[in-house]
Design an enzyme around this catalytic site. Structure first.
Site, short mmCIF file in Angstrom:
data_model
loop_
_atom_site.label_atom_id
_atom_site.label_comp_id
_atom_site.label_asym_id
_atom_site.label_seq_id
_atom_site.Cartn_x
_atom_site.Cartn_y
_atom_site.Cartn_z
N GLY A 11 0.84 -1.21 0.00
CA GLY A 11 0.00 0.00 0.00
C GLY A 11 0.87 1.25 0.00
O GLY A 11 1.86 1.31 0.72
N ARG A 72 0.85 -4.96 -5.05
CA ARG A 72 1.00 -6.14 -4.17
C ARG A 72 1.23 -7.30 -5.13
O ARG A 72 0.41 -7.54 -6.01
CB ARG A 72 -0.25 -6.36 -3.33
N ASP A 103 5.03 -4.72 6.02
CA ASP A 103 5.41 -6.08 6.40
C ASP A 103 5.46 -7.05 5.20
O ASP A 103 6.37 -7.88 5.13
CB ASP A 103 4.55 -6.63 7.53
N THR A 126 4.48 2.77 5.48
CA THR A 126 3.10 2.28 5.64
C THR A 126 2.35 3.20 6.57
O THR A 126 2.92 3.68 7.56
CB THR A 126 3.05 0.84 6.19
N ASP A 128 0.16 2.27 8.50
CA ASP A 128 -0.31 1.49 9.65
C ASP A 128 0.55 1.61 10.92
O ASP A 128 0.09 1.31 12.00
CB ASP A 128 -0.42 0.01 9.28
N ASP A 130 2.75 -0.39 11.88
CA ASP A 130 2.76 -1.70 12.55
C ASP A 130 4.08 -2.45 12.37
O ASP A 130 4.10 -3.66 12.18
CB ASP A 130 1.58 -2.56 12.05
N ARG A 172 -5.63 -3.03 8.79
CA ARG A 172 -6.15 -4.38 8.65
C ARG A 172 -5.76 -5.25 9.84
O ARG A 172 -6.56 -6.01 10.36
CB ARG A 172 -5.62 -5.00 7.35
O1 F6P Z 1 -1.35 -1.54 4.83
C1 F6P Z 1 -1.91 -0.32 4.56
C2 F6P Z 1 -3.38 -0.45 4.33
O2 F6P Z 1 -3.87 0.84 4.03
C3 F6P Z 1 -4.19 -1.07 5.46
O3 F6P Z 1 -4.44 -0.20 6.53
C4 F6P Z 1 -5.42 -1.50 4.75
O4 F6P Z 1 -6.05 -2.54 5.42
C5 F6P Z 1 -4.88 -1.97 3.43
O5 F6P Z 1 -3.68 -1.28 3.22
C6 F6P Z 1 -5.81 -1.76 2.25
O6 F6P Z 1 -5.21 -2.29 1.12
P1 F6P Z 1 -5.72 -2.08 -0.37
O7 F6P Z 1 -5.45 -0.65 -0.74
O8 F6P Z 1 -4.92 -3.04 -1.17
O9 F6P Z 1 -7.17 -2.36 -0.35
#
Ligand code: F6P
Length: 324
Positions: A11, A72, A103, A126, A128, A130, A172
């Site tokens: 992301g 991804r 991660d 990120t 997050d 995390d 997430r």
């Molecule tokens: O990891 C970053 C993040 O924004 C999370 O908080 C979220 O759950 C996820 O990516 C959403 O991913 P995508 O943009 O692939 O739907």
């Protein structure tokens, strides 16, 4: 090391551009070549490479998203995918990598680095927050400020209509966005996966909460056990038919926008540290900032998922005390 490849993966996060710029500028400063890899590991596998110079990173420090694009990538999880990536790096004479992501990015980097004994330094990018081995990740500060700005607006309308709002924020696997921003907006309750708050406890909190304040903001992390804002909303509607309940899922607005100064400076500092770390022989590690110092943490240690130091019982207690 003569040619450093740089990519962003997973992301996107505000500040990734500032990190790319710092990696490019530091490489040029140390008279190294630097190659941009497009769309993360997809670009490694498809040899989507572009030479970078000082000009290619001009005027990007203030921009959200990532000029290198991101993805991804499932193929990088396979041996064949990684073998293609290695061949492409050899052919293009890229002899080290800086990978910017979270991660998933570091899990891939860790396997690849070990398989091919390839020098890689990671940068925590990120929203997050995390990751272990850094107090803050690049993008987190911008994201929580975006949430605070959005929820302040929701509070205005909630207060005017005496409504209860359930606001879902990203994360997430982690409640760090919800925890910090929930405290920042004065939420009446915060639900995060780490605290495993049952909906029944939330109902009790509301029942025992102040009766003189009809507007309420409940911040729910996307990854919470209750299954997100809509599920929490359904349960509350049943229990409190007299409450006028509204749901607001903030979604991807949390990922975009101009990075804050904190994120730009963190990204800039870590970007230079990554290049200088590679030159000093660092490999298989993430560059982070802990207590104002730069430290390097092996990928396996960085991806322990939850920045446990930050979700302590003391933080949960703080949120509880303030939400009365
Ligand atoms: O990891 C970053 C993040 O924004 C999370 O908080 C979220 O759950 C996820 O990516 C959403 O991913 P995508 O943009 O692939 O739907």
């Amino acid at each position: 090391i003569k040619n450093i490849g740089v990519l962003t993966s997973g992301g996107d996060a505000p500040g990734m551009n500032a990190a790319i710029r710092a990696v490019v500028r530091a490489s040029l400063y140390h008279e190294l070549k630097v190659t941009g890899i497009l769309r993360g590991y997809d670009g490694l596998i498809n040899a989507d490479f572009i030479p970078m110079d000082g000009k290619s990173v001009a005027n990007i420090i203030q921009r959200g998203g990532t000029v290198l694009k991101t993805a991804r990538c499932d193929a990088f999880r396979t041996k064949e995918g990684r073998a293609k990536a290695y061949d492409n790096l050899k052919k293009s004479e890229i002899d080290a990598l800086v990978v910017i992501g979270g991660d998933g990015t570091f899990t891939g980097a860790n396997v690849f680095a070990q398989e091919y004994d390839f020098p890689i330094v990671g940068l925590p990018g990120t929203i997050d927050n995390d990751l272990m081995g850094t107090d803050l990740t690049i993008g987190y500060d911008t994201a929580i400020n975006t949430v605070v700005n959005a929820v302040d607006r929701i509070r205005d309308t909630a207060e005017s209509h005496d409504r209860l709002f359930i606001v879902e924020v990203m994360g997430r696997d982690s409640g760090l966005i919800a925890l910090r921003s929930g405290i920042g907006v004065g939420a009446e309750a915060i639900m995060i996966p780490e605290a495993k708050t049952a909906v029944s406890d939330l109902i009790k909190r509301i029942e025992n909460g102040r009766k003189d304040k009809a507007s309420k903001i409940i911040v729910v992390a996307e990854g919470d056990e209750a299954g997100g804002a809509y599920n929490v909303g359904k349960a509350l509607e049943k229990k409190f038919p007299n409450y006028d309940i509204r749901i607001s899922v903030l979604g991807h607005i949390q990922r975009g926008g101009k990075p804050t100064c904190m994120d730009r400076v963190l990204a800039s500092r870590l970007g230079v540290a990554a290049v200088e770390g590679l030159l000093e022989g660092k490999a298989g590690v993430m560059a982070g900032q802990v207590n104002k110092e730069i430290i390097f943490t092996p990928f396996a240690g960085a991806i322990k998922h939850i920045n446990a130091e930050q979700i302590t019982p003391a933080w949960l207690k703080l949120a509880e005390i303030l939400s009365m």
